[in-house]
Design an enzyme around this catalytic site. Structure first.
Site, mmCIF file in Angstrom:
data_model
loop_
_atom_site.group_PDB
_atom_site.id
_atom_site.type_symbol
_atom_site.label_atom_id
_atom_site.label_comp_id
_atom_site.label_asym_id
_atom_site.label_seq_id
_atom_site.Cartn_x
_atom_site.Cartn_y
_atom_site.Cartn_z
ATOM 1 N N SER A 249 -3.291 7.589 13.674
ATOM 2 C CA SER A 249 -2.943 7.846 15.069
ATOM 3 C C SER A 249 -4.198 8.053 15.910
ATOM 4 O O SER A 249 -5.283 8.357 15.398
ATOM 5 C CB SER A 249 -2.044 9.075 15.169
ATOM 6 O OG SER A 249 -2.779 10.245 14.838
ATOM 7 N N SER B 162 4.338 -1.496 4.221
ATOM 8 C CA SER B 162 4.448 -2.877 4.694
ATOM 9 C C SER B 162 4.646 -3.846 3.532
ATOM 10 O O SER B 162 3.927 -3.783 2.530
ATOM 11 C CB SER B 162 3.185 -3.273 5.474
ATOM 12 O OG SER B 162 2.977 -2.412 6.566
ATOM 13 N N GLU C 120 -10.427 -1.867 5.989
ATOM 14 C CA GLU C 120 -9.225 -2.249 6.732
ATOM 15 C C GLU C 120 -9.545 -2.836 8.097
ATOM 16 O O GLU C 120 -8.781 -3.618 8.627
ATOM 17 C CB GLU C 120 -8.318 -1.028 6.901
ATOM 18 C CG GLU C 120 -6.952 -1.353 7.458
ATOM 19 C CD GLU C 120 -6.020 -0.168 7.427
ATOM 20 O OE1 GLU C 120 -4.812 -0.371 7.590
ATOM 21 O OE2 GLU C 120 -6.491 0.963 7.238
ATOM 22 N N GLN D 91 0.834 -1.202 0.000
ATOM 23 C CA GLN D 91 0.000 0.000 0.000
ATOM 24 C C GLN D 91 0.866 1.248 0.000
ATOM 25 O O GLN D 91 1.623 1.476 0.942
ATOM 26 C CB GLN D 91 -0.901 -0.016 1.244
ATOM 27 C CG GLN D 91 -1.710 1.250 1.452
ATOM 28 C CD GLN D 91 -2.649 1.127 2.627
ATOM 29 O OE1 GLN D 91 -3.665 0.440 2.543
ATOM 30 N NE2 GLN D 91 -2.344 1.781 3.730
ATOM 31 N N GLY D 92 0.762 2.064 -1.030
ATOM 32 C CA GLY D 92 1.524 3.296 -1.141
ATOM 33 C C GLY D 92 0.713 4.502 -0.733
ATOM 34 O O GLY D 92 0.250 5.278 -1.591
ATOM 35 N N TYR D 93 0.518 4.692 0.548
ATOM 36 C CA TYR D 93 -0.249 5.822 1.073
ATOM 37 C C TYR D 93 0.656 6.837 1.776
ATOM 38 O O TYR D 93 0.872 7.936 1.298
ATOM 39 C CB TYR D 93 -1.320 5.329 2.066
ATOM 40 C CG TYR D 93 -2.634 4.934 1.452
ATOM 41 C CD1 TYR D 93 -2.755 4.662 0.097
ATOM 42 C CD2 TYR D 93 -3.774 4.804 2.223
ATOM 43 C CE1 TYR D 93 -3.968 4.285 -0.457
ATOM 44 C CE2 TYR D 93 -4.992 4.432 1.689
ATOM 45 C CZ TYR D 93 -5.092 4.171 0.342
ATOM 46 O OH TYR D 93 -6.301 3.797 -0.194
ATOM 47 N N SER D 94 1.180 6.458 2.958
ATOM 48 C CA SER D 94 1.915 7.402 3.801
ATOM 49 C C SER D 94 3.176 7.921 3.117
ATOM 50 O O SER D 94 3.829 7.206 2.358
ATOM 51 C CB SER D 94 2.301 6.747 5.128
ATOM 52 O OG SER D 94 1.155 6.418 5.874
#
Length: 381
Positions: free
Chosen positions: A358, A151, A233, A115-118
């Site tokens: 968070s 991840s 998720e 997953q390419g998010y953050s």
């Protein structure tokens, strides 16, 4: 509310236990294990659509599978991101061609995803992504930028990337959801991030003109697709996660009995509280499972388990006492970095209230979207 499973569910549970019992001996290789699961038809149970090499079962049977998988001690899944995040998103927003191309390899355990998010500076504040993608004359995009905390990127065949495709756009506008092949030497670089635990499942990923042909949900609609994915998720997998939590709590209780710290009334009260809170989390997860339109449920679940698991790590250290901070007896500066199970639990759980959104972000979501409180001012530190 009745939280019991039906007779049909219990028949399914026996089938699951028998299959896992007969195949776990060959689960050493994680990629090979994914293919074994695919051959058994155990990938994609919750997709709601069959015909991609998967089978579908009821929601309660999905829970049975997830719980029995965790209870069996089977290895962590390398295919989780593709099966439980990308696939439901493709079913909801993808074209027929995209579903036909990507769902069968996921169901077969043949293609793994990350997953390419953050990004640096855009973690919990996902709308601040700066990775850019420019449309070329051949109809494909060229991606440039950096993602972080990705991840399993070192194992993945594909990555779904949230990138800015409209020059000059800001925040939620102008984003697109792109499917990117990872095998692009010179255009994609993966750098593992060494964690406090000594492991490196998280990565930095650098894109330098990486090519992407597939856009899910249409150009400029990436924010809608990305938010839809985050809704998937925290579903059935939360209940499976709690099986692992229960096993960890059991080991902490055993250690408290063995060391004699269970005689301390403070420790005993904390152990009972952890047990009671875990039961409440399970009931809450079962109560909200399958409900749609409850904007706060995923955030509440994340707040509950993140804090609970972090407190369990602290309790494990308290039960161990002074010896918790001591490494193996044969440790030396040149020896490999080793941790026992409780030390690993404590160090890894420090991140539980940060990753996946968070606690501060989850509380803001509950406040604004559920309680209707005024929006938090932007740009205030």
């Amino acid at each position: 509310m009745d939280f019991a499973f039906s007779a049909e569910d219990e028949v399914f549970r026996r089938e699951v236990r028998e299959w896992l019992g007969g195949h776990l001996s060959g689960a050493g290789d994680r990629r090979g294990w994914e293919k074994t699961l695919g051959q058994g038809g155990w990938i994609g149970l919750g997709w709601g659509e069959a015909g991609y090499g998967n089978r579908t079962v009821s929601l309660t049977q999905q829970v049975v599978w997830a719980e029995e998988y965790a209870r069996s001690g089977a290895p962590p899944r390398s295919g989780h991101i593709g099966e439980n995040l990308l696939a439901p998103t493709l079913i909801a927003h993808g074209s027929q061609e995209q579903k036909a191309r990507f769902l069968p390899p996921i169901a077969a355990g043949e293609e793994l995803w990350c997953q390419g998010y953050s990004e640096p500076g855009a973690g919990s504040d996902l709308a601040g992504v700066r990775t850019k993608a420019e449309l070329g004359g051949d109809g494909s995009y060229r991606i440039s930028g950096q993602k972080i905390w990705t991840s399993l990127a070192h194992e993945a065949d594909w990555c779904f990337v949230l990138a800015r495709t409209e020059p000059g756009s800001t925040r939620h506008r102008g984003l697109s959801f792109l499917l990117v092949p990872m095998d692009q030497p010179g255009r994609i670089e993966v750098r593992p991030i060494r964690q406090l635990t000594g492991t490196g499942d998280f990565n930095e990923v650098f894109f330098d003109g990486a090519r992407a042909e597939h856009v899910v949900g249409g150009a400029g609609n990436g924010w809608t697709v990305a938010m839809s994915l985050l809704g998937f998720e925290r579903g059935v997998s939360t209940l499976a996660q709690q099986i692992g939590f229960a096993a960890e709590l059991g080991r902490v209780v055993q250690a408290a009995v063995k060391s004699g710290t269970v005689a301390d009334p403070v420790v005993r009260e904390r152990l009972v509280r952890q047990w009671a809170e875990l039961r409440a989390m399970r009931w809450n997860a079962l109560r909200t499972l399958g409900r749609s339109g409850d904007a706060g449920a995923p955030s509440v679940a994340k707040l509950l388990w993140g804090g609970w698991h972090q407190r369990l790590g602290e309790l494990a250290m308290q039960v161990r006492g002074a010896g918790a901070g001591v490494g193996p007896q044969d440790w030396s500066p040149s020896a490999p970095y080793e941790l026992d199970a409780f030390q690993h639990l404590f160090l890894f759980s420090r991140a539980d209230t940060i990753y996946g959104g968070s606690d501060q972000v989850q509380r803001t979501i509950v406040a604004e979207r559920v309680l209707g409180l005024p929006r938090e001012p932007k740009g205030v530190v």
